[in-house]
Design a protein around this motif. Structure first.
Motif, mmCIF file in Angstrom:
data_model
loop_
_atom_site.group_PDB
_atom_site.id
_atom_site.type_symbol
_atom_site.label_atom_id
_atom_site.label_comp_id
_atom_site.label_asym_id
_atom_site.label_seq_id
_atom_site.Cartn_x
_atom_site.Cartn_y
_atom_site.Cartn_z
ATOM 1 N N VAL A 125 52.382 41.350 -9.726
ATOM 2 C CA VAL A 125 52.214 41.058 -11.153
ATOM 3 C C VAL A 125 53.121 39.896 -11.560
ATOM 4 O O VAL A 125 52.692 38.982 -12.270
ATOM 5 N N GLU A 126 54.367 39.904 -11.081
ATOM 6 C CA GLU A 126 55.288 38.812 -11.390
ATOM 7 C C GLU A 126 54.773 37.485 -10.829
ATOM 8 O O GLU A 126 54.802 36.454 -11.515
ATOM 9 N N ALA A 127 54.283 37.510 -9.582
ATOM 10 C CA ALA A 127 53.775 36.283 -8.951
ATOM 11 C C ALA A 127 52.567 35.728 -9.710
ATOM 12 O O ALA A 127 52.467 34.519 -9.924
ATOM 13 N N VAL A 128 51.650 36.599 -10.120
ATOM 14 C CA VAL A 128 50.484 36.149 -10.888
ATOM 15 C C VAL A 128 50.947 35.480 -12.177
ATOM 16 O O VAL A 128 50.447 34.410 -12.553
ATOM 17 N N GLY A 129 51.911 36.074 -12.854
ATOM 18 C CA GLY A 129 52.438 35.485 -14.088
ATOM 19 C C GLY A 129 53.064 34.117 -13.860
ATOM 20 O O GLY A 129 52.847 33.182 -14.637
ATOM 21 N N LEU A 130 53.840 33.978 -12.772
ATOM 22 C CA LEU A 130 54.470 32.695 -12.463
ATOM 23 C C LEU A 130 53.441 31.619 -12.125
ATOM 24 O O LEU A 130 53.565 30.469 -12.553
ATOM 25 N N VAL A 131 52.419 32.009 -11.362
ATOM 26 C CA VAL A 131 51.371 31.048 -11.005
ATOM 27 C C VAL A 131 50.618 30.615 -12.255
ATOM 28 O O VAL A 131 50.407 29.418 -12.482
ATOM 29 N N ARG A 132 50.228 31.563 -13.078
ATOM 30 C CA ARG A 132 49.515 31.215 -14.312
ATOM 31 C C ARG A 132 50.367 30.331 -15.215
ATOM 32 O O ARG A 132 49.891 29.367 -15.804
ATOM 33 N N ALA A 133 51.652 30.638 -15.331
ATOM 34 C CA ALA A 133 52.547 29.868 -16.186
ATOM 35 C C ALA A 133 52.727 28.441 -15.678
ATOM 36 O O ALA A 133 53.009 27.531 -16.468
ATOM 37 N N SER A 134 52.533 28.220 -14.381
ATOM 38 C CA SER A 134 52.720 26.873 -13.844
ATOM 39 C C SER A 134 51.681 25.893 -14.363
ATOM 40 O O SER A 134 51.876 24.685 -14.270
ATOM 41 N N ALA A 135 50.615 26.394 -14.956
ATOM 42 C CA ALA A 135 49.609 25.502 -15.551
ATOM 43 C C ALA A 135 50.208 24.675 -16.675
ATOM 44 O O ALA A 135 49.806 23.537 -16.900
ATOM 45 N N SER A 136 51.207 25.229 -17.349
ATOM 46 C CA SER A 136 51.816 24.508 -18.469
ATOM 47 C C SER A 136 52.926 23.555 -18.024
ATOM 48 O O SER A 136 53.465 22.819 -18.843
ATOM 49 N N LEU A 137 53.263 23.557 -16.733
ATOM 50 C CA LEU A 137 54.345 22.707 -16.230
ATOM 51 C C LEU A 137 53.907 21.276 -15.932
ATOM 52 O O LEU A 137 54.735 20.410 -15.709
ATOM 53 N N THR A 138 52.605 21.042 -15.900
ATOM 54 C CA THR A 138 52.091 19.712 -15.616
ATOM 55 C C THR A 138 51.586 19.098 -16.914
ATOM 56 O O THR A 138 50.527 19.471 -17.404
ATOM 57 N N PRO A 139 52.336 18.173 -17.492
ATOM 58 C CA PRO A 139 51.959 17.582 -18.779
ATOM 59 C C PRO A 139 50.577 16.926 -18.730
ATOM 60 O O PRO A 139 50.218 16.282 -17.743
ATOM 61 N N GLY A 140 49.829 17.153 -19.797
ATOM 62 C CA GLY A 140 48.539 16.501 -19.937
ATOM 63 C C GLY A 140 47.402 17.156 -19.184
ATOM 64 O O GLY A 140 46.263 16.713 -19.273
ATOM 65 N N VAL A 141 47.668 18.224 -18.418
ATOM 66 C CA VAL A 141 46.589 18.854 -17.647
ATOM 67 C C VAL A 141 45.872 19.867 -18.522
ATOM 68 O O VAL A 141 44.703 19.714 -18.823
ATOM 69 N N GLY A 142 46.542 20.930 -18.935
ATOM 70 C CA GLY A 142 45.967 21.916 -19.833
ATOM 71 C C GLY A 142 44.708 22.583 -19.328
ATOM 72 O O GLY A 142 43.928 23.095 -20.103
ATOM 73 N N ALA A 143 44.470 22.582 -18.026
ATOM 74 C CA ALA A 143 43.264 23.192 -17.470
ATOM 75 C C ALA A 143 43.486 24.682 -17.245
ATOM 76 O O ALA A 143 44.594 25.105 -16.904
ATOM 77 N N PRO A 144 42.439 25.493 -17.425
ATOM 78 C CA PRO A 144 42.574 26.933 -17.168
ATOM 79 C C PRO A 144 42.974 27.206 -15.712
ATOM 80 O O PRO A 144 42.624 26.456 -14.813
ATOM 81 N N MET A 145 43.709 28.302 -15.517
ATOM 82 C CA MET A 145 44.230 28.635 -14.202
ATOM 83 C C MET A 145 43.649 29.957 -13.710
ATOM 84 O O MET A 145 43.832 30.994 -14.342
ATOM 85 N N ALA A 146 42.951 29.897 -12.588
ATOM 86 C CA ALA A 146 42.570 31.104 -11.859
ATOM 87 C C ALA A 146 43.663 31.342 -10.828
ATOM 88 O O ALA A 146 44.525 30.488 -10.600
ATOM 89 N N VAL A 147 43.650 32.511 -10.203
ATOM 90 C CA VAL A 147 44.656 32.849 -9.204
ATOM 91 C C VAL A 147 43.944 33.331 -7.945
ATOM 92 O O VAL A 147 43.102 34.229 -8.003
ATOM 93 N N LEU A 148 44.282 32.722 -6.827
ATOM 94 C CA LEU A 148 43.719 33.055 -5.518
ATOM 95 C C LEU A 148 44.733 33.919 -4.778
ATOM 96 O O LEU A 148 45.914 33.569 -4.718
#
Length: 185
Positions: A125-148
């Motif tokens: 659960v923690e890893a999924v949250g960290l991966v999803r949160a990384s979507a906001s770390l790349t400025p200008g991307v703002g793309a939805p994040m799925a998790v594999l």
């Protein structure tokens, strides 16, 4: 041979892949499910692996938590998929699969988080949250994040396969960059 979800002691049944409430799209699907071919649901990385599996290439078993899934709302489906993939004492790798990654216009390799060596439900659960949160770390991307999510391996070599020449754009030429051991070594 393409994994159908039962290799290496893993079992993932279709009933484990529940649909997101109020939507006709699932919250979670296996990597070999045709719905994982859709990058708007599965993100670029998972969709590419799904295409490879559909083409007969060997692909580790795994599942995708779709871009529309919510960890709280879809917990039962996600937990069943997780339990179906975990082998006693086995570790997982929880990987980013953004809709903006591994696309024709850009790869974004290394821009988002992947968490290796994940153990237990709480760690997952923690890893999924960290991966999803990384979507906001790349400025200008703002793309939805799925998790594999896939089983963790100890690789002899690791790296990146470019589906076209990254310099010339030639689709007739693949480029592979590798290192000994894990790409992190």
């Amino acid at each position: 041979m393409v994994s159908r979800g039962s290799d290496r002691g893993h079992t993932m049944r279709a009933e484990n892949m529940a649909e997101t409430r109020g939507s006709t799209r699932p919250a979670v699907v296996r990597i070999d499910d045709p719905r994982a071919l859709d990058p708007s649901f599965a993100g670029g990385k998972a969709a590419a692996l799904s295409r490879a599996a559909a083409s007969g290439f060997p692909v580790l078993p795994g599942f995708v938590i779709g871009t529309i899934a919510d960890l709280e709302r879809d917990r039962d489906a996600i937990e069943r998929a997780w339990a179906g993939l975990v082998v006693q004492g086995g570790q997982l790798i929880v990987r980013s699969s953004s809709t903006g990654e591994d696309a024709e216009a850009s790869s974004m390799a290394g821009r988002f988080r992947s968490i290796a060596g994940v153990r237990g439900w709480d760690g997952f659960v923690e890893a999924v949250g960290l991966v999803r949160a990384s979507a906001s770390l790349t400025p200008g991307v703002g793309a939805p994040m799925a998790v594999l999510v896939q089983p963790m391996l100890e690789p002899l070599r690791g790296g990146v396969l470019f589906g076209l020449d990254p310099v010339t754009g030639d689709r007739r030429r693949f480029v592979v960059e590798t290192v000994a051991g894990s790409p992190k070594s």
